[in-house]
Scaffold this motif. Sequence first.
Motif, mmCIF file in Angstrom:
data_model
loop_
_atom_site.group_PDB
_atom_site.id
_atom_site.type_symbol
_atom_site.label_atom_id
_atom_site.label_comp_id
_atom_site.label_asym_id
_atom_site.label_seq_id
_atom_site.Cartn_x
_atom_site.Cartn_y
_atom_site.Cartn_z
ATOM 1 N N ALA A 136 0.954 -1.418 0.522
ATOM 2 C CA ALA A 136 -0.096 0.088 -0.432
ATOM 3 C C ALA A 136 1.029 1.505 -0.098
ATOM 4 N N ASP A 137 2.023 1.011 0.778
ATOM 5 C CA ASP A 137 2.848 2.728 0.597
ATOM 6 C C ASP A 137 4.171 2.570 -0.409
ATOM 7 N N VAL A 138 3.886 1.604 -1.129
ATOM 8 C CA VAL A 138 4.930 1.520 -2.318
ATOM 9 C C VAL A 138 4.171 2.055 -3.290
ATOM 10 N N PHE A 139 2.365 1.548 -3.709
ATOM 11 C CA PHE A 139 1.131 2.175 -4.892
ATOM 12 C C PHE A 139 1.571 3.380 -4.663
ATOM 13 N N ALA A 140 1.000 4.312 -2.922
ATOM 14 C CA ALA A 140 0.829 5.809 -3.412
ATOM 15 C C ALA A 140 1.448 6.006 -3.770
ATOM 16 N N MET A 175 3.526 13.405 -22.837
ATOM 17 C CA MET A 175 1.809 13.127 -21.459
ATOM 18 C C MET A 175 1.603 11.710 -21.645
ATOM 19 N N ILE A 176 1.495 11.509 -20.191
ATOM 20 C CA ILE A 176 1.202 10.173 -19.954
ATOM 21 C C ILE A 176 -0.314 9.763 -19.316
ATOM 22 N N GLU A 177 -0.611 8.993 -19.819
ATOM 23 C CA GLU A 177 -2.278 8.550 -18.851
ATOM 24 C C GLU A 177 -2.449 7.176 -18.696
ATOM 25 N N PHE A 178 -3.177 6.989 -17.157
ATOM 26 C CA PHE A 178 -3.211 5.773 -16.381
ATOM 27 C C PHE A 178 -4.920 5.146 -17.461
ATOM 28 N N ASP A 179 -4.468 3.851 -17.669
ATOM 29 C CA ASP A 179 -5.010 3.364 -18.061
ATOM 30 C C ASP A 179 -5.876 2.098 -17.118
ATOM 31 N N ASP A 180 -4.923 1.952 -16.332
ATOM 32 C CA ASP A 180 -5.714 0.918 -15.496
ATOM 33 C C ASP A 180 -5.186 1.210 -13.840
ATOM 34 N N LEU A 181 -5.933 0.600 -12.927
ATOM 35 C CA LEU A 181 -4.691 1.152 -10.979
ATOM 36 C C LEU A 181 -6.063 -0.369 -10.202
ATOM 37 N N ASP A 182 -4.757 -0.789 -9.988
ATOM 38 C CA ASP A 182 -5.161 -2.175 -8.846
ATOM 39 C C ASP A 182 -4.403 -1.815 -7.978
ATOM 40 N N PRO A 183 -5.125 -1.184 -7.125
ATOM 41 C CA PRO A 183 -4.382 -0.997 -5.405
ATOM 42 C C PRO A 183 -4.415 -1.950 -4.381
ATOM 43 N N ASP A 235 -1.098 0.860 -15.353
ATOM 44 C CA ASP A 235 -1.212 0.378 -16.398
ATOM 45 C C ASP A 235 -0.806 1.757 -17.152
ATOM 46 N N LEU A 236 0.097 2.171 -17.801
ATOM 47 C CA LEU A 236 -0.140 3.316 -18.369
ATOM 48 C C LEU A 236 0.296 3.848 -19.803
ATOM 49 N N HIS A 237 0.501 4.922 -20.301
ATOM 50 C CA HIS A 237 1.207 4.819 -21.761
ATOM 51 C C HIS A 237 1.236 6.283 -22.065
ATOM 52 N N GLY A 238 2.325 6.662 -22.861
ATOM 53 C CA GLY A 238 2.418 7.836 -23.444
ATOM 54 C C GLY A 238 1.160 8.429 -23.999
ATOM 55 N N HIS A 269 4.146 -1.089 -17.217
ATOM 56 C CA HIS A 269 3.034 -1.904 -16.330
ATOM 57 C C HIS A 269 3.937 -2.216 -15.255
ATOM 58 N N GLY A 270 3.462 -1.794 -13.976
ATOM 59 C CA GLY A 270 3.771 -2.378 -12.648
ATOM 60 C C GLY A 270 3.252 -2.468 -11.994
ATOM 61 N N SER A 271 3.952 -3.740 -11.130
ATOM 62 C CA SER A 271 3.899 -4.174 -10.321
ATOM 63 C C SER A 271 4.043 -4.800 -8.974
ATOM 64 N N ILE A 272 3.402 -4.894 -7.646
ATOM 65 C CA ILE A 272 3.760 -4.783 -6.230
ATOM 66 C C ILE A 272 3.068 -6.241 -5.619
ATOM 67 N N GLU A 273 4.505 -6.491 -5.309
ATOM 68 C CA GLU A 273 3.760 -8.305 -5.033
ATOM 69 C C GLU A 273 4.632 -7.874 -3.414
ATOM 70 N N PRO A 274 3.285 -8.888 -2.570
ATOM 71 C CA PRO A 274 3.915 -9.012 -1.251
ATOM 72 C C PRO A 274 4.469 -9.688 -0.873
ATOM 73 N N LEU A 275 5.953 -9.523 0.098
ATOM 74 C CA LEU A 275 6.696 -10.736 0.555
ATOM 75 C C LEU A 275 6.677 -10.430 2.145
ATOM 76 N N ASP A 276 7.370 -11.035 3.041
ATOM 77 C CA ASP A 276 7.459 -11.063 4.352
ATOM 78 C C ASP A 276 5.592 -10.911 5.186
ATOM 79 N N ASN A 277 4.335 -11.329 4.737
ATOM 80 C CA ASN A 277 3.230 -11.504 5.241
ATOM 81 C C ASN A 277 2.636 -9.953 4.711
ATOM 82 N N GLY A 278 3.095 -9.824 3.838
ATOM 83 C CA GLY A 278 2.829 -8.637 3.292
ATOM 84 C C GLY A 278 3.272 -7.072 4.508
ATOM 85 N N LEU A 279 4.899 -7.138 4.284
ATOM 86 C CA LEU A 279 5.304 -6.323 5.255
ATOM 87 C C LEU A 279 6.279 -5.321 4.482
#
Length: 149
Positions: free
Chosen positions: A15-19, A65-73, A78-81, A91-101
Amino acid sequence: MSAIRQSIDVDRTPADVFAYITDPSHLPEWQLSAVKAESLEEGPVHPGSQVKVIRRIGNREIPMMIEFDDLDPPHSWDLHGVGGPVRPRTHGSIEPLDNGLRSRVTIEIDFEGHGLGKVLVPLVVRPQVRKELPRDEALLKERLEGTTA
């Protein structure tokens, strides 16, 4: 050519990283080529949000100019020029590690060249991004781990 992909582990929650990563005002703090970034509307970004980014390429500052296509907090974005000779698709992804810590951040970037951009993408843009993305992710890690929640 295939997309450029880089991952890094960060000692912050997804959540911190995504924000942080989806807030355009932070872009110049962790992307070396970004001089300035500003959302074209108030409030948090959402699908369809556009952001004006000024990037330093060589000795020039280039607006894009960039535009956000999708956000899954807090999992992915996802974004594109929009317009211009070189249009990134990210495309960016965030995978939780160590029980989300902690989190593993993966950024994957590809480019679409238009006009002169068809020449610039393989000769200039891809080599620059291959060098810059690992440094950007290291700076992202430094910024996130140095910031208190």
